[in-house]
Scaffold this motif. Structure first.
Motif, PDB file in Angstrom:
ATOM      1  N   LEU A 194       0.762  -1.210   0.050  1.00  0.00           N
ATOM      2  CA  LEU A 194      -0.147  -0.001   0.081  1.00  0.00           C
ATOM      3  C   LEU A 194       0.953   1.264  -0.004  1.00  0.00           C
ATOM      4  O   LEU A 194       0.543   2.135  -0.738  1.00  0.00           O
ATOM      5  CB  LEU A 194      -0.838   0.193   1.438  1.00  0.00           C
ATOM      6  N   LEU A 195       2.037   1.409   0.722  1.00  0.00           N
ATOM      7  CA  LEU A 195       2.718   2.252   0.842  1.00  0.00           C
ATOM      8  C   LEU A 195       3.532   2.757  -0.495  1.00  0.00           C
ATOM      9  O   LEU A 195       3.619   3.814  -1.083  1.00  0.00           O
ATOM     10  CB  LEU A 195       4.026   2.128   1.951  1.00  0.00           C
ATOM     11  N   LEU A 196       3.778   1.523  -1.166  1.00  0.00           N
ATOM     12  CA  LEU A 196       4.433   1.574  -2.398  1.00  0.00           C
ATOM     13  C   LEU A 196       3.534   2.038  -3.375  1.00  0.00           C
ATOM     14  O   LEU A 196       4.016   2.943  -4.417  1.00  0.00           O
ATOM     15  CB  LEU A 196       5.079   0.222  -2.996  1.00  0.00           C
ATOM     16  N   PHE A 197       2.259   1.766  -3.319  1.00  0.00           N
ATOM     17  CA  PHE A 197       1.309   2.195  -4.145  1.00  0.00           C
ATOM     18  C   PHE A 197       1.130   3.640  -4.332  1.00  0.00           C
ATOM     19  O   PHE A 197       1.299   4.673  -5.293  1.00  0.00           O
ATOM     20  CB  PHE A 197       0.058   1.635  -4.107  1.00  0.00           C
ATOM     21  N   TRP A 198       1.142   4.195  -2.940  1.00  0.00           N
ATOM     22  CA  TRP A 198       1.118   5.705  -2.470  1.00  0.00           C
ATOM     23  C   TRP A 198       2.228   6.556  -3.080  1.00  0.00           C
ATOM     24  O   TRP A 198       2.333   7.564  -3.435  1.00  0.00           O
ATOM     25  CB  TRP A 198       0.922   6.051  -1.293  1.00  0.00           C
ATOM     26  N   TRP A 199       3.610   5.801  -2.768  1.00  0.00           N
ATOM     27  CA  TRP A 199       4.806   6.582  -3.353  1.00  0.00           C
ATOM     28  C   TRP A 199       4.696   6.661  -4.733  1.00  0.00           C
ATOM     29  O   TRP A 199       5.430   7.661  -5.235  1.00  0.00           O
ATOM     30  CB  TRP A 199       6.027   5.536  -2.785  1.00  0.00           C
ATOM     31  N   VAL A 200       4.357   5.872  -5.440  1.00  0.00           N
ATOM     32  CA  VAL A 200       4.453   6.118  -6.892  1.00  0.00           C
ATOM     33  C   VAL A 200       3.476   6.805  -7.556  1.00  0.00           C
ATOM     34  O   VAL A 200       3.334   7.073  -8.716  1.00  0.00           O
ATOM     35  CB  VAL A 200       4.467   4.486  -7.746  1.00  0.00           C
ATOM     36  N   GLN A 201       2.228   7.324  -6.703  1.00  0.00           N
ATOM     37  CA  GLN A 201       1.409   8.178  -7.040  1.00  0.00           C
ATOM     38  C   GLN A 201       2.016   9.525  -7.585  1.00  0.00           C
ATOM     39  O   GLN A 201       2.851  10.041  -6.957  1.00  0.00           O
ATOM     40  CB  GLN A 201       0.213   8.100  -6.301  1.00  0.00           C
ATOM     41  N   PRO A 202       1.266  10.128  -8.724  1.00  0.00           N
ATOM     42  CA  PRO A 202       1.553  11.630  -8.814  1.00  0.00           C
ATOM     43  C   PRO A 202       1.295  12.511  -7.720  1.00  0.00           C
ATOM     44  O   PRO A 202       0.304  12.181  -7.066  1.00  0.00           O
ATOM     45  CB  PRO A 202       0.935  11.866 -10.217  1.00  0.00           C
ATOM     46  N   SER A 203       1.728  13.753  -7.601  1.00  0.00           N
ATOM     47  CA  SER A 203       1.570  14.594  -6.618  1.00  0.00           C
ATOM     48  C   SER A 203      -0.184  15.303  -6.723  1.00  0.00           C
ATOM     49  O   SER A 203      -0.243  15.294  -8.107  1.00  0.00           O
ATOM     50  CB  SER A 203       2.434  15.870  -6.746  1.00  0.00           C
ATOM     51  N   GLN A 204      -0.702  15.560  -5.754  1.00  0.00           N
ATOM     52  CA  GLN A 204      -1.888  16.174  -5.887  1.00  0.00           C
ATOM     53  C   GLN A 204      -1.514  17.471  -6.662  1.00  0.00           C
ATOM     54  O   GLN A 204      -0.828  18.543  -5.906  1.00  0.00           O
ATOM     55  CB  GLN A 204      -2.430  16.381  -4.644  1.00  0.00           C
ATOM     56  N   ARG A 205      -2.246  18.043  -7.616  1.00  0.00           N
ATOM     57  CA  ARG A 205      -1.995  19.311  -8.488  1.00  0.00           C
ATOM     58  C   ARG A 205      -2.301  20.522  -7.405  1.00  0.00           C
ATOM     59  O   ARG A 205      -1.980  21.631  -7.834  1.00  0.00           O
ATOM     60  CB  ARG A 205      -2.530  19.193  -9.676  1.00  0.00           C
ATOM     61  N   GLU A 206      -3.512  20.282  -6.641  1.00  0.00           N
ATOM     62  CA  GLU A 206      -4.109  21.478  -6.060  1.00  0.00           C
ATOM     63  C   GLU A 206      -3.357  21.545  -4.599  1.00  0.00           C
ATOM     64  O   GLU A 206      -3.101  20.495  -4.221  1.00  0.00           O
ATOM     65  CB  GLU A 206      -5.469  21.419  -5.897  1.00  0.00           C
ATOM     66  N   PRO A 207      -3.412  22.685  -3.793  1.00  0.00           N
ATOM     67  CA  PRO A 207      -3.026  22.778  -2.385  1.00  0.00           C
ATOM     68  C   PRO A 207      -3.869  21.726  -1.524  1.00  0.00           C
ATOM     69  O   PRO A 207      -5.205  21.556  -1.836  1.00  0.00           O
ATOM     70  CB  PRO A 207      -3.213  24.113  -2.147  1.00  0.00           C
ATOM     71  N   ASN A 208      -3.437  21.113  -0.571  1.00  0.00           N
ATOM     72  CA  ASN A 208      -4.165  20.127   0.354  1.00  0.00           C
ATOM     73  C   ASN A 208      -3.569  20.627   1.814  1.00  0.00           C
ATOM     74  O   ASN A 208      -3.164  21.878   2.031  1.00  0.00           O
ATOM     75  CB  ASN A 208      -3.800  18.530  -0.082  1.00  0.00           C
ATOM     76  N   ALA A 209      -4.303  19.838   2.506  1.00  0.00           N
ATOM     77  CA  ALA A 209      -4.233  20.452   4.074  1.00  0.00           C
ATOM     78  C   ALA A 209      -2.593  20.351   4.358  1.00  0.00           C
ATOM     79  O   ALA A 209      -2.336  21.176   5.611  1.00  0.00           O
ATOM     80  CB  ALA A 209      -4.746  19.304   4.883  1.00  0.00           C
ATOM     81  N   TYR A 210      -1.626  19.704   3.520  1.00  0.00           N
ATOM     82  CA  TYR A 210      -0.089  20.008   3.937  1.00  0.00           C
ATOM     83  C   TYR A 210       0.476  20.973   3.144  1.00  0.00           C
ATOM     84  O   TYR A 210       1.903  21.127   3.428  1.00  0.00           O
ATOM     85  CB  TYR A 210       0.385  18.710   3.758  1.00  0.00           C
ATOM     86  N   GLY A 211      -0.267  21.826   2.368  1.00  0.00           N
ATOM     87  CA  GLY A 211       0.421  22.929   1.534  1.00  0.00           C
ATOM     88  C   GLY A 211       0.403  22.962   0.221  1.00  0.00           C
ATOM     89  O   GLY A 211      -0.299  22.095  -0.406  1.00  0.00           O
ATOM     90  N   PRO A 212       0.971  23.800  -0.552  1.00  0.00           N
ATOM     91  CA  PRO A 212       0.711  23.923  -1.823  1.00  0.00           C
ATOM     92  C   PRO A 212       1.719  22.858  -2.577  1.00  0.00           C
ATOM     93  O   PRO A 212       2.701  22.490  -1.966  1.00  0.00           O
ATOM     94  CB  PRO A 212       1.079  25.279  -2.183  1.00  0.00           C
ATOM     95  N   PRO A 213       1.293  22.646  -3.911  1.00  0.00           N
ATOM     96  CA  PRO A 213       2.436  21.661  -4.457  1.00  0.00           C
ATOM     97  C   PRO A 213       3.700  22.341  -4.579  1.00  0.00           C
ATOM     98  O   PRO A 213       3.828  23.469  -4.852  1.00  0.00           O
ATOM     99  CB  PRO A 213       1.751  21.219  -5.980  1.00  0.00           C
ATOM    100  N   LEU A 214       4.757  21.487  -4.631  1.00  0.00           N
ATOM    101  CA  LEU A 214       6.213  22.056  -4.753  1.00  0.00           C
ATOM    102  C   LEU A 214       6.474  22.318  -6.094  1.00  0.00           C
ATOM    103  O   LEU A 214       7.420  22.993  -6.504  1.00  0.00           O
ATOM    104  CB  LEU A 214       7.150  21.149  -3.725  1.00  0.00           C
ATOM    105  N   LEU A 215       6.280  21.212  -6.864  1.00  0.00           N
ATOM    106  CA  LEU A 215       6.678  21.241  -8.457  1.00  0.00           C
ATOM    107  C   LEU A 215       5.723  21.989  -9.347  1.00  0.00           C
ATOM    108  O   LEU A 215       4.635  21.704  -9.178  1.00  0.00           O
ATOM    109  CB  LEU A 215       7.267  20.002  -9.080  1.00  0.00           C
ATOM    110  N   PRO A 216       5.944  22.544 -10.194  1.00  0.00           N
ATOM    111  CA  PRO A 216       5.064  22.898 -11.352  1.00  0.00           C
ATOM    112  C   PRO A 216       4.358  22.305 -12.045  1.00  0.00           C
ATOM    113  O   PRO A 216       5.009  21.088 -12.335  1.00  0.00           O
ATOM    114  CB  PRO A 216       5.691  23.986 -12.276  1.00  0.00           C
ATOM    115  N   VAL A 217       3.083  22.153 -12.340  1.00  0.00           N
ATOM    116  CA  VAL A 217       2.261  21.207 -13.044  1.00  0.00           C
ATOM    117  C   VAL A 217       2.658  21.297 -14.510  1.00  0.00           C
ATOM    118  O   VAL A 217       2.692  22.313 -15.191  1.00  0.00           O
ATOM    119  CB  VAL A 217       0.744  21.521 -13.022  1.00  0.00           C
ATOM    120  N   ARG A 218       2.986  20.136 -15.072  1.00  0.00           N
ATOM    121  CA  ARG A 218       3.221  20.007 -16.594  1.00  0.00           C
ATOM    122  C   ARG A 218       2.142  19.786 -17.418  1.00  0.00           C
ATOM    123  O   ARG A 218       1.143  19.406 -17.112  1.00  0.00           O
ATOM    124  CB  ARG A 218       4.376  18.827 -16.720  1.00  0.00           C
TER     125      ARG A 218
END
Length: 140
Positions: A116-140
């Motif tokens: 399950l952790l491996l599945f989450w680790w390979v997922q793309p970043s959420q593009r919108e800000p979430n409870a933990y802050g804004p995305p760090l990399l620009p959206v392509r």
């Protein structure tokens, strides 16, 4: 994010559990920890083989336990030094996909937790800000 940027970021946020870590930062730092382990095994192996050759040249017997455990102190020091940055980047990676850092404890469930952790680790970043802050990399 490049390899050096990721390593610099993770080591500068040594115990920083707030914020987000993009996928590239997490995987580059994982590669860094693997390379550190391989380097220590190589150096430890060279030190031990030199010690064994020296002992055998002097006609002394070699304790097999010594040959197997001597490099372990170097590996233990490296793992101790990298434990907090690895834990922190893992938590920040979970934040990046919208999960709480406490989900890291799912690894305690045999096999399923790691998958399950491996599945989450390979997922793309959420593009919108979430409870933990804004995305760090620009959206392509």
């Amino acid at each position: 994010m490049t390899f050096t940027e990721a390593v610099r970021s993770c080591l500068s946020q040594y115990a920083g559990f707030q914020g987000r870590a993009p996928r590239s930062e997490f995987w580059w730092f994982s590669l860094f920890t693997l390379l550190v382990d391989l380097a220590i095994m190589l150096v430890g192996g060279m030190l031990i083989s030199g010690t064994i050759m020296n002992i055998q040249a002097n006609g002394e017997s070699v304790a097999s336990w010594y040959a197997m455990t001597a490099p372990n102190w170097m590996m233990s020091l490296a793992h101790l030094a990298l434990f907090l940055p690895t834990l922190a980047v893992t938590v920040r990676r979970l934040h990046d996909v919208g999960r709480s850092g406490w989900w890291i404890l799912i690894v305690l469930v045999p096999l399923f937790g790691l998958l399950l952790l491996l599945f989450w680790w390979v997922q793309p970043s959420q593009r919108e800000p979430n409870a933990y802050g804004p995305p760090l990399l620009p959206v392509r």
